[in-house]
Design a protein around this motif. Structure first.
Motif, PDB file in Angstrom:
ATOM      1  N   MET A 121     -26.918  14.599  47.919  1.00  0.00           N
ATOM      2  CA  MET A 121     -27.576  15.440  48.743  1.00  0.00           C
ATOM      3  C   MET A 121     -26.228  16.548  49.146  1.00  0.00           C
ATOM      4  O   MET A 121     -26.416  17.613  49.084  1.00  0.00           O
ATOM      5  N   LEU A 122     -25.290  15.756  49.685  1.00  0.00           N
ATOM      6  CA  LEU A 122     -23.843  16.680  50.054  1.00  0.00           C
ATOM      7  C   LEU A 122     -23.503  17.468  48.907  1.00  0.00           C
ATOM      8  O   LEU A 122     -23.095  18.364  48.866  1.00  0.00           O
ATOM      9  N   ALA A 123     -23.255  16.574  47.692  1.00  0.00           N
ATOM     10  CA  ALA A 123     -22.884  17.169  46.456  1.00  0.00           C
ATOM     11  C   ALA A 123     -23.571  18.542  46.203  1.00  0.00           C
ATOM     12  O   ALA A 123     -22.916  19.503  45.680  1.00  0.00           O
ATOM     13  N   ALA A 124     -24.851  18.442  46.001  1.00  0.00           N
ATOM     14  CA  ALA A 124     -25.498  19.566  45.724  1.00  0.00           C
ATOM     15  C   ALA A 124     -25.452  20.762  46.543  1.00  0.00           C
ATOM     16  O   ALA A 124     -25.592  22.002  46.321  1.00  0.00           O
ATOM     17  N   LEU A 125     -25.246  20.573  47.966  1.00  0.00           N
ATOM     18  CA  LEU A 125     -25.369  21.422  49.009  1.00  0.00           C
ATOM     19  C   LEU A 125     -23.817  22.264  48.885  1.00  0.00           C
ATOM     20  O   LEU A 125     -23.691  23.446  49.037  1.00  0.00           O
ATOM     21  N   LEU A 126     -22.823  21.183  48.427  1.00  0.00           N
ATOM     22  CA  LEU A 126     -21.375  21.859  48.310  1.00  0.00           C
ATOM     23  C   LEU A 126     -21.313  22.661  46.930  1.00  0.00           C
ATOM     24  O   LEU A 126     -20.617  23.627  46.927  1.00  0.00           O
ATOM     25  N   PHE A 127     -22.257  22.483  46.004  1.00  0.00           N
ATOM     26  CA  PHE A 127     -22.375  23.386  45.001  1.00  0.00           C
ATOM     27  C   PHE A 127     -23.233  24.524  45.407  1.00  0.00           C
ATOM     28  O   PHE A 127     -22.739  25.831  44.763  1.00  0.00           O
ATOM     29  N   LEU A 128     -24.152  24.665  46.023  1.00  0.00           N
ATOM     30  CA  LEU A 128     -25.007  25.702  46.068  1.00  0.00           C
ATOM     31  C   LEU A 128     -24.565  26.954  47.057  1.00  0.00           C
ATOM     32  O   LEU A 128     -24.649  27.926  46.824  1.00  0.00           O
ATOM     33  N   ILE A 129     -23.433  26.229  47.898  1.00  0.00           N
ATOM     34  CA  ILE A 129     -23.012  27.236  48.911  1.00  0.00           C
ATOM     35  C   ILE A 129     -22.112  28.302  48.024  1.00  0.00           C
ATOM     36  O   ILE A 129     -22.157  29.350  48.096  1.00  0.00           O
ATOM     37  N   PRO A 130     -21.173  27.647  47.352  1.00  0.00           N
ATOM     38  CA  PRO A 130     -20.122  28.559  46.524  1.00  0.00           C
ATOM     39  C   PRO A 130     -20.821  29.388  45.570  1.00  0.00           C
ATOM     40  O   PRO A 130     -20.615  30.704  45.174  1.00  0.00           O
ATOM     41  N   ALA A 131     -21.870  28.574  45.073  1.00  0.00           N
ATOM     42  CA  ALA A 131     -22.628  29.342  43.697  1.00  0.00           C
ATOM     43  C   ALA A 131     -23.439  30.693  44.404  1.00  0.00           C
ATOM     44  O   ALA A 131     -23.543  31.662  43.674  1.00  0.00           O
ATOM     45  N   THR A 132     -24.030  30.482  45.502  1.00  0.00           N
ATOM     46  CA  THR A 132     -24.478  31.556  46.330  1.00  0.00           C
ATOM     47  C   THR A 132     -23.704  32.712  46.499  1.00  0.00           C
ATOM     48  O   THR A 132     -24.199  33.844  46.289  1.00  0.00           O
ATOM     49  N   PHE A 133     -22.465  32.482  46.898  1.00  0.00           N
ATOM     50  CA  PHE A 133     -21.407  33.473  47.350  1.00  0.00           C
ATOM     51  C   PHE A 133     -20.967  33.941  45.876  1.00  0.00           C
ATOM     52  O   PHE A 133     -20.999  35.410  45.964  1.00  0.00           O
ATOM     53  N   PHE A 134     -21.020  33.363  44.933  1.00  0.00           N
ATOM     54  CA  PHE A 134     -20.745  33.911  43.567  1.00  0.00           C
ATOM     55  C   PHE A 134     -21.752  35.070  43.097  1.00  0.00           C
ATOM     56  O   PHE A 134     -21.537  36.038  42.852  1.00  0.00           O
ATOM     57  N   CYS A 135     -22.995  34.472  43.255  1.00  0.00           N
ATOM     58  CA  CYS A 135     -24.062  35.219  42.849  1.00  0.00           C
ATOM     59  C   CYS A 135     -24.293  36.732  43.583  1.00  0.00           C
ATOM     60  O   CYS A 135     -24.462  37.862  43.081  1.00  0.00           O
ATOM     61  N   TYR A 136     -24.004  36.297  44.803  1.00  0.00           N
ATOM     62  CA  TYR A 136     -23.942  37.647  45.852  1.00  0.00           C
ATOM     63  C   TYR A 136     -23.077  38.555  45.553  1.00  0.00           C
ATOM     64  O   TYR A 136     -23.022  39.583  45.354  1.00  0.00           O
ATOM     65  N   GLY A 137     -21.718  38.075  45.199  1.00  0.00           N
ATOM     66  CA  GLY A 137     -20.704  38.985  45.063  1.00  0.00           C
ATOM     67  C   GLY A 137     -20.853  39.594  43.584  1.00  0.00           C
ATOM     68  O   GLY A 137     -20.696  40.994  43.476  1.00  0.00           O
ATOM     69  N   VAL A 138     -21.224  39.008  42.732  1.00  0.00           N
ATOM     70  CA  VAL A 138     -21.505  39.666  41.356  1.00  0.00           C
ATOM     71  C   VAL A 138     -22.658  40.852  41.248  1.00  0.00           C
ATOM     72  O   VAL A 138     -22.553  41.907  41.077  1.00  0.00           O
ATOM     73  N   VAL A 139     -23.658  40.502  42.303  1.00  0.00           N
ATOM     74  CA  VAL A 139     -24.894  41.602  42.205  1.00  0.00           C
ATOM     75  C   VAL A 139     -24.302  42.718  43.090  1.00  0.00           C
ATOM     76  O   VAL A 139     -24.553  43.823  42.613  1.00  0.00           O
ATOM     77  N   ARG A 140     -23.428  42.286  44.122  1.00  0.00           N
ATOM     78  CA  ARG A 140     -22.954  43.465  45.284  1.00  0.00           C
ATOM     79  C   ARG A 140     -21.780  44.414  44.273  1.00  0.00           C
ATOM     80  O   ARG A 140     -21.864  45.421  44.537  1.00  0.00           O
ATOM     81  N   ASP A 141     -20.854  43.789  43.488  1.00  0.00           N
ATOM     82  CA  ASP A 141     -19.871  44.502  42.872  1.00  0.00           C
ATOM     83  C   ASP A 141     -19.336  43.418  41.853  1.00  0.00           C
ATOM     84  O   ASP A 141     -18.576  42.719  42.326  1.00  0.00           O
ATOM     85  N   ARG A 142     -19.549  43.771  40.603  1.00  0.00           N
ATOM     86  CA  ARG A 142     -18.864  42.828  39.499  1.00  0.00           C
ATOM     87  C   ARG A 142     -17.330  42.712  39.576  1.00  0.00           C
ATOM     88  O   ARG A 142     -16.596  42.030  38.970  1.00  0.00           O
ATOM     89  N   ARG A 143     -16.922  43.646  40.186  1.00  0.00           N
ATOM     90  CA  ARG A 143     -15.343  43.949  40.126  1.00  0.00           C
ATOM     91  C   ARG A 143     -14.471  43.401  41.430  1.00  0.00           C
ATOM     92  O   ARG A 143     -13.502  43.253  41.314  1.00  0.00           O
ATOM     93  N   ARG A 144     -15.281  42.675  42.146  1.00  0.00           N
ATOM     94  CA  ARG A 144     -14.628  41.695  43.411  1.00  0.00           C
ATOM     95  C   ARG A 144     -13.908  40.658  42.691  1.00  0.00           C
ATOM     96  O   ARG A 144     -14.140  39.977  42.013  1.00  0.00           O
TER      97      ARG A 144
END
Length: 331
Positions: free
Chosen positions: A1-24
């Motif tokens: 469960m902890l490993a899944a959470l540790l993956f989802l947090i950075p993956a969420t930030f990555f997806c948000y950053g790409v949607v906001r601006d792919r050049r970040r």
């Protein structure tokens, strides 16, 4: 469960950053962190599932072999660069990186077995610093590939071709690849009923007979592009100036819509980062590059991106080095 959470947090930030601006630039870091956490998640799942553990073990073995062979590959590429492109600091990057990586491996293997805490600590610290730099390099490389293969490929009002060095007054293959890529974009949009303008951008170097922009314009005219569709920008001497001056010329013509910059594939993401820094809204598309040129060229791009935040990376490396020394002192 902890490993899944540790993956989802950075993956969420990555997806948000790409949607906001792919050049970040941070998108590349979040991608790397997400992949590391994904490997940990798979490792945890593989403890109870042989179907997962076997491919993961194979991937680990291949990664170790790749790491061991990487210095040799860089050394070989460095020799090819020297033979084909001549001696310059940029052309020596593969060779220097290979020597540095090989030296670090030898020092770690020797230092970790020494009785001195300081020598063992420095070996561990250098290993951690190397791992940090390798993490950033792989993250930027992967995200550069993702950026270069996604995004709009047609429907542009302006096409900016970034200059590169000339051979006298002739367009070399590296620059010709950029121009040919721009020609394909131009013709595709013309066939679709649009009227894009091509801006050729590049000043005159000390060893060049004409400006890069002039030579590029002649190349495009010879390829059948009407003169009225080619705009000359012959003052820029850096990538930042290429982008800024070209966008200004397009704005003077009322072309404030979709703009694409064309450069070589190894240079795509740094160009995108620079355009974001200047507040320019444009996309960057890459042209193919000779295989032997890519490693040194991307290493040069990687170093250029690192020096944009010297304090952050300097502190990170100093902390890791101090951590390696502290480990042996505590033990």
């Amino acid at each position: 469960m902890l490993a899944a959470l540790l993956f989802l947090i950075p993956a969420t930030f990555f997806c948000y950053g790409v949607v906001r601006d792919r050049r970040r630039l941070s998108n590349a870091v979040w991608l790397g962190v997400s992949l590391v956490m994904l490997l940990l998640l798979l490792a945890e799942a593989g403890q109870d599932n042989p179907a997962v553990s076997l491919p993961l073990l194979l991937a680990f073995v291949l990664a170790v072999l790749g790491l061991m062979l990487l210095p040799l590959a860089l050394l070989a590429n460095g020799l090819v660069m020297l033979r084909r492109e001549g001696r310059s600091l940029g052309n020596l990057l593969s060779l220097l990186a290979g020597l540095a990586l090989l030296g670090e491996m030898v020092y770690f293997a020797w230092g970790i077995s020494q009785p001195s805490d300081w020598i063992r600590g420095s070996a561990i610290g250098l290993f951690l610093v190397s791992a940090y730099i390798a993490f950033l390099f792989v993250s930027l490389l992967l995200y550069s590939v993702i950026y270069g293969r996604t995004g709009r490929r047609h429907g542009f009002d302006g096409i900016v071709v970034l200059g590169a060095g000339l051979v006298g007054s002739s367009v070399p293959p590296l620059l010709a690849n950029r121009l040919d890529r721009a020609l394909r974009l131009y013709r595709r949009d013309r066939e679709a009923g649009r009227s894009p303008v091509i801006v050729v951008s590049g000043g005159r170097g000390a060893d060049e007979e004409v400006s890069e922009a002039f030579a590029m314009r002649e190349y495009l005219l010879a390829a059948g592009v009407p003169a009225e569709d080619v705009v000359l920008e012959d003052q820029a001497t850096t990538t930042e100036e290429n982008l800024r001056y070209s966008k200004a010329l397009l704005a003077e013509r009322g072309l404030n819509g979709r703009v694409v910059a064309v450069t070589n594939n190894y240079h795509v993401f740094r160009t995108a980062v620079l355009s974001r820094k200047q507040g320019l809204r444009l996309q960057v598309i890459g042209a193919p590059t000779a295989w032997y040129f890519v490693p040194s060229a991307f290493l040069r791009e990687f170093v250029a991106l690192l020096v944009r935040n010297p304090v952050v990376h300097g502190l990170a490396c100093a902390t890791l080095m101090a951590g390696g020394l502290a480990l042996t002192q505590v033990n």
